[in-house]
Design a protein around this motif. Structure first.
Motif: not given
Length: 506
Positions: A146, A149-150, A154-157, A307-308, A310, A332, A334
């Motif tokens: 996590r 990813r931040q 990305w906030t999720e993934g 961030d764009r 996958n 990315k 979910t």
């Protein structure tokens, strides 16, 4: 006959009961050996192995080394003293990758907090597939992923630690194919059209290996032109995707690179993302080497647009010095794509009626069953120095690289391929005998022989290690990577002095 077999079994069983009263392992003896072996490790590897007065390697030819180590195994075990000498010999004759003058690969140096984590995971011997056997590490891996990813944005993934960047890149390719053609899992490659992948000729060779391993084929890996610093040219990517479509292939993946292995080039992710959006392709970023710039406010611009993507592959065991192996694949996604793609639903491991949340059984995300714990070494180091401390390491590496370049400009004989974008400094050393003869017919042929000879001399003398390679039409040149937290300006000066000393008579 059955009666005789049962009788024989019972007799053997009764005789063997006498052996059950004592364990095979003598704990006191084992712990004493471990303590003594650990002293050797501390002395030979972590004290001598990081001392600039000591050698990086104690070179031996293969035949001599095999005899010296007495590598054969035998029916009977050896006494403690001899075993401890084996430990000492292994340490002595191995390459000291933590030494400040080891510049050969992108995993040099040592972080002692991370090393403590590596010792701890080896002692615990945990398999990271279910919460019941790895409760601490299931939660820890989720949290470390996590945090990474931040940094990507990305906030999720999702994500998983893999056994090296090559495997992370292969996972990404497999996931991209599965998302586009989910029937491949049940029907195999027979159910697929001819697929095509796009990458740069300076991308990591694991892209080609992955295409071969997954049945996509080397001929369907299409190389996009790069500029003089090894960065993918987006216009050529767009043209090659259109051409591939016109030839009845189905493009599905673009594999970008942030920090190419040789020149340290960063592909222009923002522009590539536009093209991937246009053609609806999976965008993967191999940031195994360069991903750690995301910790740095000064240098994260090199990965603008990440961030764009996958998926992102990132090896903290490289620039962050987390220790081998520590390789994360970040997603990315979910929708639980990792599990959908790789699960086999083994009922002896992943029972659905357990007394805890079965979503914590993460083993079905992996193609492995047994999986080592790689998150602890990074977690412990990150806890120790914080994001600020890791940022300082990244920034310091750039400062070392700039210093090295500036000093090269002041010395005769050092010729840069180009000004580096990253901490890879690529250069030729031109010995005095070749200076001023650049236009002669055999100049390139002679220059190509310089780096291999200097490399042989430094290895046999044990003073340092640095890699060399050709690239395209460029003959052998050195590539030095400077990122170890143990490095100082004196080590940079020593590096240049040593290259001059070893090559001045060539």
């Amino acid at each position: 006959k059955q009666s005789n077999l049962r009788s024989s079994f019972l007799q053997n069983y009764e005789a063997s009961l006498r052996d059950l009263n004592e364990p095979l392992i003598d704990h006191a003896e084992g712990q004493f050996f471990l303590n003594e072996a650990f002293k050797i490790i501390m002395e030979e590897v972590l004290s001598n192995g990081t001392d600039i007065k000591q050698k990086v390697c104690e070179w031996k030819e293969p035949e001599e080394l095999a005899l010296l180590l007495d590598l054969g195994v035998r029916e009977t075990g050896e006494p403690r003293d001899k075993l401890l000498q084996r430990v000492r010999d292994v340490a002595k004759y191995s390459i000291k990758t933590s030494h400040p003058h080891f510049f050969n690969q992108q995993y040099g140096g040592v972080d002692y907090h991370s090393l403590a984590g590596r010792f701890l995971t080896e002692a615990l011997n945990t398999n990271l597939f279910t919460y019941e056997v790895a409760p601490v590490f299931v939660l820890m891996e989720n949290e470390v992923l996590r945090g990474l990813r931040q940094l990507v944005g990305w906030t999720e993934g999702d994500g998983i630690f893999c056994p090296g960047g090559s495997t992370s890149n292969m996972y990404a390719m497999n996931l991209a194919r599965y998302q586009r053609f989910p029937q491949v899992k049940s029907q195999g490659v027979w159910a697929l059209p001819r697929l095509s992948i796009f990458t740069s000729p300076e991308s990591h060779y694991s892209v080609k290996k992955s295409a071969a391993f997954l049945g996509i084929g080397l001929d369907n890996v299409i190389f996009v032109k790069v500029d003089d610093r090894g960065r993918m040219i987006p216009e050529d990517l767009d043209e090659k995707i259109e051409l591939s479509k016109s030839q009845d292939a189905v493009p599905f993946l673009v594999s970008c690179t942030s920090g190419t292995t040789v020149q340290g080039g960063f592909d222009p992710l923002e522009h590539i993302a536009d093209i991937c959006d246009k053609h609806k392709l999976w965008m993967h970023v191999d940031a195994c080497w360069g991903g750690s710039v995301l910790f740095s406010k000064k240098h994260r611009h090199l990965m603008k647009g990440v961030d764009r993507a996958n998926s992102v592959a990132w090896n903290p065991h490289k620039m962050l010095v987390a220790g081998l192996q520590c390789s994360a694949l970040l997603l990315k996604d979910t929708t639980n794509l990792l599990k959908q793609c790789h699960s086999a639903n083994a009922t002896y491991l992943f029972q659905q009626d357990k007394f805890y949340d079965v979503n914590l059984d993460i083993g079905d995300k992996s193609v492995q069953c047994s999986r080592k714990v790689d998150c602890l070494k990074l977690w412990l180091m990150w806890k120790a120095v914080g994001s600020t401390g890791l940022e300082e390491r990244v920034d310091k590496a750039f400062i070392h690289a700039r210093y090295l370049v500036e000093q090269m400009k002041k010395r005769e004989g050092f010729q840069l391929l180009s000004m580096p974008d990253f901490v890879n400094v690529c250069f030729w050393f031109v010995p005095p005998s070749l200076r001023g003869k650049e236009g002669t017919e055999d100049y390139q042929e002679k220059l190509a022989k310089v780096a291999p000879v200097i490399k042989e001399r430094m290895m046999k003398q044990g003073t340092m290690m640095v890699g060399y390679q050709p690239l395209g039409n460029k003959v052998n040149f050195f590539r030095v990577t400077v990122f170890s937290p143990l490095l100082s300006q004196k080590d940079m000066d020593f590096f240049l002095d040593e290259i001059e000393r070893l090559g001045k008579d060539l």
